[in-house]
Structure formats: structure tokens, C-alpha cells
Design an enzyme around this catalytic site. Sequence first.
Site, PDB file in Angstrom:
ATOM      1  N   SER A  61      40.464 -25.719 -17.631  1.00  0.00           N
ATOM      2  CA  SER A  61      41.536 -25.398 -18.578  1.00  0.00           C
ATOM      3  C   SER A  61      40.995 -25.252 -19.999  1.00  0.00           C
ATOM      4  O   SER A  61      41.276 -24.289 -20.696  1.00  0.00           O
ATOM      5  CB  SER A  61      42.608 -26.493 -18.522  1.00  0.00           C
ATOM      6  OG  SER A  61      43.553 -26.313 -19.558  1.00  0.00           O
TER       7      SER A  61
ATOM      8  N   HIS B 107      35.275 -29.922 -13.811  1.00  0.00           N
ATOM      9  CA  HIS B 107      35.394 -28.528 -13.385  1.00  0.00           C
ATOM     10  C   HIS B 107      34.152 -27.728 -13.754  1.00  0.00           C
ATOM     11  O   HIS B 107      34.143 -26.985 -14.724  1.00  0.00           O
ATOM     12  CB  HIS B 107      36.651 -27.904 -13.993  1.00  0.00           C
ATOM     13  CG  HIS B 107      37.898 -28.309 -13.265  1.00  0.00           C
ATOM     14  ND1 HIS B 107      39.144 -28.272 -13.842  1.00  0.00           N
ATOM     15  CD2 HIS B 107      38.079 -28.763 -12.001  1.00  0.00           C
ATOM     16  CE1 HIS B 107      40.038 -28.692 -12.952  1.00  0.00           C
ATOM     17  NE2 HIS B 107      39.415 -28.991 -11.835  1.00  0.00           N
TER      18      HIS B 107
ATOM     19  N   SER C  30      33.114 -29.203 -19.852  1.00  0.00           N
ATOM     20  CA  SER C  30      32.438 -29.622 -18.619  1.00  0.00           C
ATOM     21  C   SER C  30      31.233 -28.747 -18.290  1.00  0.00           C
ATOM     22  O   SER C  30      30.695 -28.806 -17.189  1.00  0.00           O
ATOM     23  CB  SER C  30      33.432 -29.650 -17.444  1.00  0.00           C
ATOM     24  OG  SER C  30      34.259 -28.518 -17.451  1.00  0.00           O
TER      25      SER C  30
ATOM     26  N   GLU D 238      45.007 -32.758 -13.806  1.00  0.00           N
ATOM     27  CA  GLU D 238      45.421 -33.706 -14.858  1.00  0.00           C
ATOM     28  C   GLU D 238      46.949 -33.818 -14.923  1.00  0.00           C
ATOM     29  O   GLU D 238      47.501 -34.909 -15.073  1.00  0.00           O
ATOM     30  CB  GLU D 238      44.868 -33.287 -16.227  1.00  0.00           C
ATOM     31  CG  GLU D 238      45.160 -34.344 -17.275  1.00  0.00           C
ATOM     32  CD  GLU D 238      44.800 -33.941 -18.688  1.00  0.00           C
ATOM     33  OE1 GLU D 238      45.521 -34.355 -19.614  1.00  0.00           O
ATOM     34  OE2 GLU D 238      43.801 -33.212 -18.875  1.00  0.00           O
TER      35      GLU D 238
ATOM     36  N   CYS E 168      31.721 -33.260 -23.249  1.00  0.00           N
ATOM     37  CA  CYS E 168      32.404 -34.245 -24.092  1.00  0.00           C
ATOM     38  C   CYS E 168      32.109 -35.629 -23.513  1.00  0.00           C
ATOM     39  O   CYS E 168      31.519 -35.756 -22.436  1.00  0.00           O
ATOM     40  CB  CYS E 168      33.909 -33.986 -24.083  1.00  0.00           C
ATOM     41  SG  CYS E 168      34.617 -34.146 -22.416  1.00  0.00           S
TER      42      CYS E 168
END
Length: 319
Positions: free
Chosen positions: A232, A49, A276, A134, A20
Amino acid sequence: MTTAAKPPLTLYLAAPRGFCAGVDRAIKIVEMALEKWGAPVYVRHEIVHNKFVVDGLREKGAIFVEELDECPTDRPVIFSAHGVPKAVPEAAAARKMIYVDATCPLVSKVHIEAERHAEEGLQIVMIGHAGHPETIGTMGQLPEGEVLLVETEADVDTLEVRDPEQLAFVTQTTLSIDDTAGIVAALQARFPAIVGPHKEDICYATTNRQESVKAMAGNIDAMLVVGAPNSSNSRRLVEVAARQGCEYAQLVQRATDIDWRSLEGIRSIGITAGASAPEVLVNEVIDALKARYDVTEELVETAKENVSFKVPRVLRQPA
């Protein structure tokens, strides 16, 4: 002797998938810092990650540490895309360190939102996963006790708040939209006055990747999600596939992790990647499938992404 024909397999490839804009920017920040200041550059926590990405940056001269006090004061330090508690840049400034904040702008938006609510006297409820960087970063924007964490609908029932009339909620950006909806509904039922974000906190990339998984999950025998076990958003993609009726969904870091026995007899497979995970790892998985099957590829595109974020000004100035 003739070689046996490979079994046919329809491969549905999710779009969008993989990197992203926030991840792209964070990796670019480390690379540009290495160009500007030379090696080593320190990075507090994994920049994103993904082991493959982190190992690649380590080879270029990035040193990954858990805490700021592991960094010398004469080298630059970068904060990860997940965001950091306020105390971290304050400590770096106190030690007169050069630091670059690679926090994703969509995470920073949640930080600003939480601070704005706090200024208006509201206590914050954060929907997130305990211990995730986060969540730690967002909760650390405000003094202890000002942000309460809920992970499940059951947590909402036992929540002890200062004043039920003075509440707002924010969410971790990488959660499942469906899970969050249930928790938000529980919060609104118990605290009708609770204030929500103007626009959904769950980021566009998380939402888009989940939507493309939903679009293909009913048509496939199995789903492979390329991503890291501590990511996540990647783990949520596996859950979304399973919830949408896909009988077998597996998270793989790379092609060597594929459990081939579980894929015996399949005729169709979906592939996506967490935000990621680099495309090179997706291609590695596709190549591994092509080695075993006669593959027909189909693209399942549910959105087009053209978001990009600027790197911090300090990196755009000459050393």
C-alpha cells in the site's frame, strides 16, 4: 570504432526511503526465531509486502501460509507486520502453539486506540483499503459491526452509523496523507462529534517517504518507486508523484521491471522505495540506469529517521 557517449541523466535519490523500523523489526523477528528454534518456522501471511524479502526468508527456512490452521502445533508461528484479528492469537493459544507477534508497534497503537474508543461506547470508522491485511487486522480487534470501513469520501455519504454522537475514527497507517485529509474532512462535516486520534495514525515512515517524493516531483521527468504491487505505501508513493506533477511515475519490483521505452528522452529521474523494499533493490535500479546513462546523483533528504523498535521478549530469552 568509438562507442556512442551515454546520454546525461540527473538522478535524484529520496531520503528517507526503503525499510522502516517496523519492517526491519519484523524481518529480524523471523531471522531470530529461525536462530532460536531452527527451521521450519511458520509465518502467517507475507511478513512484509516484498517478494525479494519473503523469498530470502523462505530460503532460510520460513514457511509462509495464509491461515493458522495450515500450521502444525509443534512449530513456532509468526504473525506479519500488518497485524492480525484478535481471533488469531486466541486460536494459537487454544492450540498451545508458540507464537510471536511481529505486528508493527505503530499498527498496534491503532489497535489499542480502537479498543479504547470501543470501551467508551464509541463505534469506530476506519479509513482504509478493503481486503488489506492491516485493515482486516484492525477491524478484527472488535466484534463484527463495531468498526465500519470507508475507502473514499463518497463512502462517508452512505455510512450508516448506530449513533452519530458516539463515533471515533482511525486510519490504516500506510495511506496517502492528502487522500486521508479529504475523507477526514468529510467525516467531520457529516459527524461533527466524531473523535479523531490524538496524533495522526499514518505512520512517520509513510509520511516521510511521501514528503521526499513531493520535494522532488516538480523537478524530474520521471519517478521510479521500488516496491511491491501489493504494498500500500509503495503504491501511494506513485500516486503522490503523479499528483505533484511528475509526468511519468512507475512502480518497479526490481530493475528488470523498468519500462525503458517510457523513459526515452528523459534528463532527470527520481528514485525512492516503499517501506518494505530493501536497499539492495534500489542499488540494482541505480546500476541499471548507470549502464545506460551518464548519471549524476543528487540526494533529496527531507527528514532523518532514527526510530527503532525492540523485538518481543520471547526472542531475547535463550531457547
